[in-house]
Structures are given as C-alpha cells and as structure tokens.
Design a protein around this motif. Structure first.
Motif, PDB file in Angstrom:
ATOM      1  N   SER A  32       5.603 -39.961  31.360  1.00  0.00           N
ATOM      2  CA  SER A  32       4.894 -40.858  31.855  1.00  0.00           C
ATOM      3  C   SER A  32       5.138 -42.448  31.409  1.00  0.00           C
ATOM      4  O   SER A  32       5.537 -42.513  30.387  1.00  0.00           O
ATOM      5  N   LYS A  33       4.899 -43.195  32.357  1.00  0.00           N
ATOM      6  CA  LYS A  33       4.991 -44.754  31.938  1.00  0.00           C
ATOM      7  C   LYS A  33       3.886 -45.782  32.537  1.00  0.00           C
ATOM      8  O   LYS A  33       3.441 -45.461  33.665  1.00  0.00           O
ATOM      9  N   THR A  34       3.438 -46.393  31.460  1.00  0.00           N
ATOM     10  CA  THR A  34       2.336 -47.330  32.078  1.00  0.00           C
ATOM     11  C   THR A  34       2.857 -48.617  32.610  1.00  0.00           C
ATOM     12  O   THR A  34       4.088 -48.946  32.776  1.00  0.00           O
ATOM     13  N   GLN A  35       1.899 -49.312  33.204  1.00  0.00           N
ATOM     14  CA  GLN A  35       2.277 -50.446  33.674  1.00  0.00           C
ATOM     15  C   GLN A  35       2.675 -51.520  32.968  1.00  0.00           C
ATOM     16  O   GLN A  35       3.776 -52.457  33.655  1.00  0.00           O
ATOM     17  N   ASN A  36       2.375 -51.698  31.663  1.00  0.00           N
ATOM     18  CA  ASN A  36       3.515 -52.634  30.944  1.00  0.00           C
ATOM     19  C   ASN A  36       4.488 -52.097  30.198  1.00  0.00           C
ATOM     20  O   ASN A  36       5.168 -52.671  29.281  1.00  0.00           O
ATOM     21  N   GLY A  37       5.141 -51.176  30.625  1.00  0.00           N
ATOM     22  CA  GLY A  37       6.468 -50.430  30.172  1.00  0.00           C
ATOM     23  C   GLY A  37       6.360 -49.535  28.967  1.00  0.00           C
ATOM     24  O   GLY A  37       7.466 -49.253  28.536  1.00  0.00           O
TER      25      GLY A  37
END
Length: 316
Positions: A32-37
């Motif tokens: 998975s990947k968060t919005q801030n990278g």
C-alpha cells in the motif's frame, strides 16, 4: 543504454524458472502507499514442511528532490534493518547505499541466566561482575553493516560492495561491459580475513529483441549456459544447462510460460531428474493476484513427496 548488473545478466531465464513457483508455502503479500508517498509492504508465509511461520514489515520513502531513499524493515526473527540510498547525487549514474541491521536478542538471555547461577553466591563482587558481564553481552548483539556503490554508463556497469564483518571486511564487486547486444561480466568476492578470493565468476551473453544467450563459469568448477526466447506476445521459453567438474554431473531444465489472456497465465518447468513444476496465476481484480503452484516427482507419482503452494498478492 547501460548494461545490466552482473546478477541480472541472465534475469529473463531466472524469472521464467522462479517467478510464480513456491512449494510447501502459503504466502500473503500486501502493498500500500499513503498520500504523502510512504510505501508499506507486509508479507507473511507459512512453510507446511517445517511448520515455520515468517513475517516482515517494510516501509519505504523516496525524497525525489534529493535523490534519497529510506527503507526500514523488521521481521519476526527480530531483525531490524535500515537502508539509505543516494542516487545520482555524487555523479550522474552513481548510486551509494548504506545498509545496517541488528538482531537485539542474539543469545543474550541464555548467557545471562548462566551467569546468574555462577555468581549468585559471590556477594558484592559477584553482583558487580554480573552487571559488567551483562553490559558486555549487550555490546555483543549481532550487528551487520555494508556499504554498496554502483555506477552505470552507456557501456559499463560497475558494482563495489564492502561488508563489515568482525573477522575482517569482505569485498564484493563486479563489472559488466556491453556493446551492440554483447555482454561480458566478472564477479569476485575477496575475504580480507582469509586474504583470498572466495568467489571468482565469469559470464558472457548476447541479448536481442526476442532472445538471449548466456554462458558462465563459476570458480573454475562449474560451467553453465542458458537460452531464452520469446516466441510471440503470449509464449516464452527458457533452457538451462550446467556441468560440475568435481562430480562430472550434468543438469538441465526446460521452462515455458503462456499468457492465456491479460489476467491469466500458466507456466511449467521440468528438469533432468523428472521434477515437474506447474504454476497458475490469476488476477482476480485490479490489485489482487492469486498464485497456485505444485511440484510433482514424475519418476514415481505414487510415492508421494509432491509439494503445493498458494500465494495471494494484494496491492492498494
């Protein structure tokens, strides 16, 4: 275009023989990947043959404006790992990586208990000595560190790695030259403690649009070769050969992969001792992939010893 590193000179063949195959394993991977990278990778597996369960958690963050990559990893064997990579900062095409790991509980509890029994009746001096020994144990926690560098240009790819070992640094390096599809590479491992080369490998290859040829010699003892061909957009095949001088043993294997459609692929491989591997991969939905694999002892199907594996990859 820069040539590949030494370990990837034969990557197309190794991928067709290894990807999609795992036996006696049940695997689960989640990315998975968060919005801030920040990227997360959680993986777990259970070995049905050894009854061993293993898991790991990995986080990765890339600072593009500074060419830096930070990676931290922890697994169920309590190994902590940190990796920092600087890409194209010192020079164009130059990458520098510092890698460190630590195992906090390496044998500490066992040694600590032994010393409690030994110094229990030693009074004040025994207590002090026990405390000093415990602190020394903490200092002996298993730690590893490595410094890796790589440089690639149009016709050359050079790697130099230094592993810092308690007995002495270990140097690991390689160089690959490329010209008009032809590749030539050399890889070595030098132990400063033994003052000798522990690995000495040569490889040559040729890469075209739809096929690759590869030959290697490892430590002057093993000679091998492989052929990879992409027959069409859906079918690819690979062949591996190897001969060992000390045992005069010859090994060979054949593998093939066929893409049924954009979401389904089947693969098979067989070697000279009649081990047959089968793989089935299905994309159930975007970000969800199921893999089934099996290994059969074709010489005697009724004897047992066959192996199966199942994997599920999730990506959000």
């Amino acid at each position: 275009m820069a040539p590949p590193k030494f370990g990837d000179m034969n990557r197309q063949v190794t991928d067709i023989f290894n990807k999609g195959y795992f036996f006696n394993l049940f695997k689960l991977d989640l990315k998975s990947k968060t919005q801030n990278g920040v990227m997360f990778n959680v993986s777990g597996e259970h070995n049905t043959e050894t009854a061993r369960t293993f898991g790991s958690l990995e986080t990765k963050y890339v600072v593009k404006e500074y060419g830096l990559t930070f990676l931290e990893k922890w697994n169920t064997e309590n190994v902590l790992k940190c990796e920092i990579t600087a890409d194209d900062q010192l020079a164009q095409g130059f990458k520098l990586t510092f890698d460190a790991s630590m195992v906090p509980n390496t044998g500490i509890q066992c040694r600590f208990n032994t010393r409690i029994k030994r110094f229990r009746l030693s009074g004040v001096y025994g207590s002090r000595l026990l405390k000093m020994r415990s602190q020394n144990d903490v200092q002996r926690w298993k730690k590893t560190a490595a410094l890796r560098s790589a440089f690639q240009a149009d016709k050359v790819h050079v790697e130099t790695n230094i592993d810092f070992d308690t007995a002495g640094p270990i140097l690991n390096g390689s160089v690959v030259l490329g010209h008009m599809g032809w590749l030539a590479g050399y890889n070595y491992v030098y132990s400063t403690a033994k003052a000798a080369l522990t690995k000495n490998n040569f490889a040559v290859g040729y890469k075209a649009k739809d096929f690759t040829l590869y030959a290697n010699m490892n430590d002057g003892n093993e000679v091998g070769g492989s052929v990879y061909q992409r027959i069409n957009d859906r079918l690819e095949t690979g062949l591996q050969l190897a001969w060992t001088a000390t045992s005069s043993q010859t090994r060979f294997a054949l593998a093939s992969k066929y893409q049924l459609d954009s979401q389904t692929a089947v693969a098979a491989k067989v070697n000279n001792i009649c081990q047959l591997g089968l793989s089935f991969q299905q994309i159930l939905r975007p970000g969800v992939k199921l893999t089934l694999s099996a290994l059969f002892e074709a010489r005697n199907m009724n004897a047992g010893g066959h192996k199966v594996g199942l994997g599920l990859d999730l990506e959000a």
